[in-house]
Design an enzyme around this catalytic site. Structure first.
Site, PDB file in Angstrom:
ATOM      1  N   ARG A 102      36.401 106.723  18.545  1.00 21.60           N
ATOM      2  CA  ARG A 102      35.602 107.888  18.149  1.00 21.60           C
ATOM      3  C   ARG A 102      36.328 109.160  18.548  1.00 21.60           C
ATOM      4  O   ARG A 102      36.727 109.315  19.700  1.00 21.60           O
ATOM      5  CB  ARG A 102      34.225 107.853  18.816  1.00 21.60           C
ATOM      6  N   SER A 106      28.081 106.105  15.509  1.00 22.90           N
ATOM      7  CA  SER A 106      26.746 105.730  15.976  1.00 22.90           C
ATOM      8  C   SER A 106      25.798 106.922  16.109  1.00 22.90           C
ATOM      9  O   SER A 106      25.456 107.556  15.123  1.00 22.90           O
ATOM     10  CB  SER A 106      26.862 104.959  17.296  1.00 22.90           C
ATOM     11  N   ASP A 158      19.043 105.592  14.965  1.00 24.51           N
ATOM     12  CA  ASP A 158      20.191 106.477  15.150  1.00 24.51           C
ATOM     13  C   ASP A 158      21.029 106.508  13.880  1.00 24.51           C
ATOM     14  O   ASP A 158      20.634 105.966  12.842  1.00 24.51           O
ATOM     15  CB  ASP A 158      21.021 106.052  16.366  1.00 24.51           C
ATOM     16  N   ASP A 182      23.750 105.029  12.747  1.00 28.89           N
ATOM     17  CA  ASP A 182      24.181 103.791  12.076  1.00 28.89           C
ATOM     18  C   ASP A 182      23.124 102.694  12.122  1.00 28.89           C
ATOM     19  O   ASP A 182      23.398 101.553  11.757  1.00 28.89           O
ATOM     20  CB  ASP A 182      25.505 103.291  12.654  1.00 28.89           C
ATOM     21  N   ASP A 220      21.578 101.014  14.487  1.00 27.60           N
ATOM     22  CA  ASP A 220      21.513  99.899  15.438  1.00 27.60           C
ATOM     23  C   ASP A 220      20.613 100.195  16.632  1.00 27.60           C
ATOM     24  O   ASP A 220      20.215  99.284  17.350  1.00 27.60           O
ATOM     25  CB  ASP A 220      22.907  99.440  15.892  1.00 27.60           C
ATOM     26  N   ARG A 221      20.255 101.462  16.832  1.00 29.00           N
ATOM     27  CA  ARG A 221      19.369 101.812  17.941  1.00 29.00           C
ATOM     28  C   ARG A 221      17.948 102.050  17.442  1.00 29.00           C
ATOM     29  O   ARG A 221      17.728 102.315  16.263  1.00 29.00           O
ATOM     30  CB  ARG A 221      19.867 103.069  18.655  1.00 29.00           C
ATOM     31  N   THR A 276      27.676  96.954  30.035  1.00 25.81           N
ATOM     32  CA  THR A 276      27.300  97.663  28.814  1.00 25.81           C
ATOM     33  C   THR A 276      28.315  97.351  27.718  1.00 25.81           C
ATOM     34  O   THR A 276      29.517  97.393  27.946  1.00 25.81           O
ATOM     35  CB  THR A 276      27.241  99.179  29.090  1.00 25.81           C
ATOM     36  N   SER A 290      19.822 101.927  26.549  1.00 25.30           N
ATOM     37  CA  SER A 290      20.257 102.994  25.643  1.00 25.30           C
ATOM     38  C   SER A 290      19.709 102.774  24.230  1.00 25.30           C
ATOM     39  O   SER A 290      20.383 103.035  23.246  1.00 25.30           O
ATOM     40  CB  SER A 290      21.780 103.078  25.628  1.00 25.30           C
ATOM     41  N   LYS A 297      23.279  95.076  17.892  1.00 23.85           N
ATOM     42  CA  LYS A 297      21.893  95.480  18.098  1.00 23.85           C
ATOM     43  C   LYS A 297      21.318  95.914  16.760  1.00 23.85           C
ATOM     44  O   LYS A 297      22.068  96.278  15.854  1.00 23.85           O
ATOM     45  CB  LYS A 297      21.793  96.574  19.158  1.00 23.85           C
TER      46      LYS A 297
END
EC number: 5.4.2.2
Length: 583
Positions: free
Chosen positions: A25, A124, A300, A302, A304-305, A368, A389, A400
């Site tokens: 990133r 993300s 979020d 992308d 996944d959250r 993590t 998170s 996730k």
């Protein structure tokens, strides 16, 4: 059928192309430098080796952030030049990270082909736009992130790269229309298949959840629902799943049109950045909402959250995964045969540990990074896992999955309310959480994020905390000098993890102070930002006394917060008097 030839382009290495737990990133201005993206992609192909690249089928898609469309064309041309047989692209280049994992694991092409890996274009929850962040990561044939053995090789290759391969004469592919385009190169046929972004993912979700039961809940006049995609890619899936399949009203979807800059917002589903949803759910300090929905959720960038909210009620991610695990066998058909095990990341509260103990489940505490869960899942040792998170998921894929978590909560609500959608009061999100606390106890929990702090100051702070750990007696003296009402530290270390599957050891995974009463302080440096360092401080206190589980979280944690800030000398090392975000 267009023909293309392969060009070898000379290049030189760029510094700092080291992929973190979630890929590489950087700011867009870094990625758009000539050869920058190409170097990283070629380094990845070289790390995978010819046997994993030639003849392969690769997924190339992402969250739609700025520069994605250009990157998709570049990667497609490089894939062709490196001998890849097929590239699969979600329509308009849009696939959530969990949908990519589902496609890699589940999709079968018209010619019977299966994907062997994926380039996911996402940063993300980081902001998008010309002056913001871009990212790229590679996922393997199991649908999960590349392991350290591969990412380390990628990084090594970026430091020595001299050339990359790219197809010359291959036109840009129209990614707005579904269909297969075929081309011919020196090594034979090359196909680009643009496909519907949601179908494969939806099919998988329908095999997991009782959609008719959720539909019954959503159609009840008693129940109201709100989903905020924060202009991320989850919006592509939301209309199809929640409105067309489950019958929710379209007005229940907020910010579900994906935008390259996420509408100028920060696509991170927490109480700070999901302002519109927070206000709608009656949790805004400045805006009073007379009649909030029963259930709200956010995603979020992308997808996944997830953040889960009840009416005027916030569910911590640590509680969320524990509650899903406690109710999964009864409420979710996929788990009706029982759970293989559960896992959480080290900074996540110990709420899941208590559930595992009560239900006699295998339990794992991992560093993590979702890849650690993936190893356990591939070995059949873990069914449900989560991170503080805002990441929750299961072994249906190897990432996730924000929409999975929302459907899990809707399933629990549907199960708890199956007999009272007519008469009687609805069992609310808050009721479910409070019932859980009454059985298992409550883990008061908060996280302080100090974003983009001076990297040297952050390193010095961590070194100071490690040095303190050499004498627990000294630490306890310091703590008693700060607050006499805080329990004693009984153990302090840097978390280290030995993977039970492959035996690999991950060191320096966060600094822990464990207290006699079950409280914890955890300090971590996070590697997911694109500039500066982010210090994350996690503060947790366990309360078993049912008469004390209804306190305000920040009030209950105030003594430990004071200890954490003074013990670490946070202000001295970071020059910050307050965190950027409190969760």
């Amino acid at each position: 059928m267009a023909n293309f030839k392969v060009s070898r382009v000379e290049t030189t290495p760029f510094e700092g192309q080291k992929p973190g737990t979630s890929g590489l990133r950087k700011k867009v201005k870094v990625f758009i430098q000539p050869h920058y993206l190409q170097n990283f992609v070629q380094a990845t192909f070289n790390a995978l080796g010819a046997d994993r690249v030639e003849g392969a089928t690769l997924v190339v898609s992402g969250d739609g952030r700025y520069y994605s469309k250009d990157a998709i064309q570049i990667i497609t041309k490089m894939a062709a030049a490196n001998g890849v047989r097929r590239v699969w692209i979600g329509q308009n280049g849009l696939l959530s990270t969990p949908a990519v994992s589902a496609v890699v694991r589940e999709r079968v092409g018209a010619d019977g082909s299966k994907a062997t890996g994926a380039f996911i274009l996402t940063a993300s929850h980081n902001p998008g736009g010309p002056h913001e962040d871009f990212g790229i990561k590679y996922n393997m044939e199991n649908g999960g992130p590349a392991p350290e053995g591969i990412t380390n090789k990628i990084y090594e290759n970026t430091t020595t790269i001299k050339e990359y391969l790219i197809a010359e004469g291959l036109p840009d592919v129209d990614i707005s229309t579904t269909g297969v385009s075929s081309f011919e190169g020196p090594k034979g046929k090359f196909d680009v298949d643009v496909f519907d972004s949601t179908s494969d993912y939806l099919k998988l979700l329908k095999s997991i959840f009782d959609f008719p039961a959720i539909q019954k809940l959503l159609s009840s006049p008693k129940f109201s629902f709100c989903y905020d995609a924060l202009h991320g890619v989850a919006g592509v899936h939301a209309k199809r799943i929640f409105v067309e399949e489950l019958g929710a009203n379209e007005s229940s979807l907020v910010n579900c049109v994906p935008k390259e800059d996420f509408g100028g917002g920060h696509p991170d589903p927490n109480l700070t950045y999901a302002k519109e949803l927070v206000a709608r759910m009656g949790l805004s300090k400045t805006h009073s909402e007379p009649n909030p929905p029963e259930f709200g959720a956010a995603a979020d960038g992308d997808g996944d959250r997830n953040m889960v909210l009840g009416k005027r009620f916030f569910v911590t991610p640590s509680d969320s995964v524990a509650i899903i695990a406690a109710n999964a066998v009864q409420a979710i058909p996929y788990f009706s045969g029982g759970l293989k095990g559960v896992a959480r990341s080290m900074p996540t509260s110990a709420a899941l540990d208590i559930v595992a103990k009560h239900l006699n489940l295998k339990f794992f505490e991992v560093p993590t990074g979702w890849k650690f869960f993936g190893n356990l899942m591939d070995a059949g040792m873990c069914s449900i896992c989560g991170e503080e998170s805002f990441g929750t998921g299961s072994d249906h894929i190897r990432e996730k999955d924000g929409i999975w978590a929302v459907l899990a909560w809707l399933s629990i609500l549907a199960y708890k309310n199956k007999d009272n959608l007519g008469e009687g009061n609805l069992v609310s999100v808050e009721d479910i959480v409070r019932q859980h606390w009454a059985i298992y106890g409550r883990h008061y929990y908060t996280r302080y994020d100090y974003e983009n702090v001076n990297a040297d100051g952050a390193k010095d702070l961590m070194a100071h905390l490690v040095k303190l750990q050499s004498s627990i007696d000294e630490v306890n003296k310091l703590i008693k000098g700060i607050r006499s009402d805080v329990s004693n530290v009984v153990h302090a270390d840097e978390f280290e993890y030995k993977d039970p599957v492959d035996g690999s050891v991950s060191k320096h995974q966060g600094i822990r102070y464990l207290f006699e009463d079950g409280s914890r302080l955890v300090f971590r440096l996070s590697g997911t930002g694109s500039e500066g360092a982010t210090i994350r401080l996690y503060i947790e206190q366990y309360e078993k006394d049912s008469s004390k589980i209804g306190r305000d979280s920040q009030e209950a944690l105030a003594p430990l917060v004071e200890v954490a800030l003074k013990l670490s000398k946070m202000q001295e090392y970071t020059s910050r008097s307050a965190p950027t975000v409190i969760t």
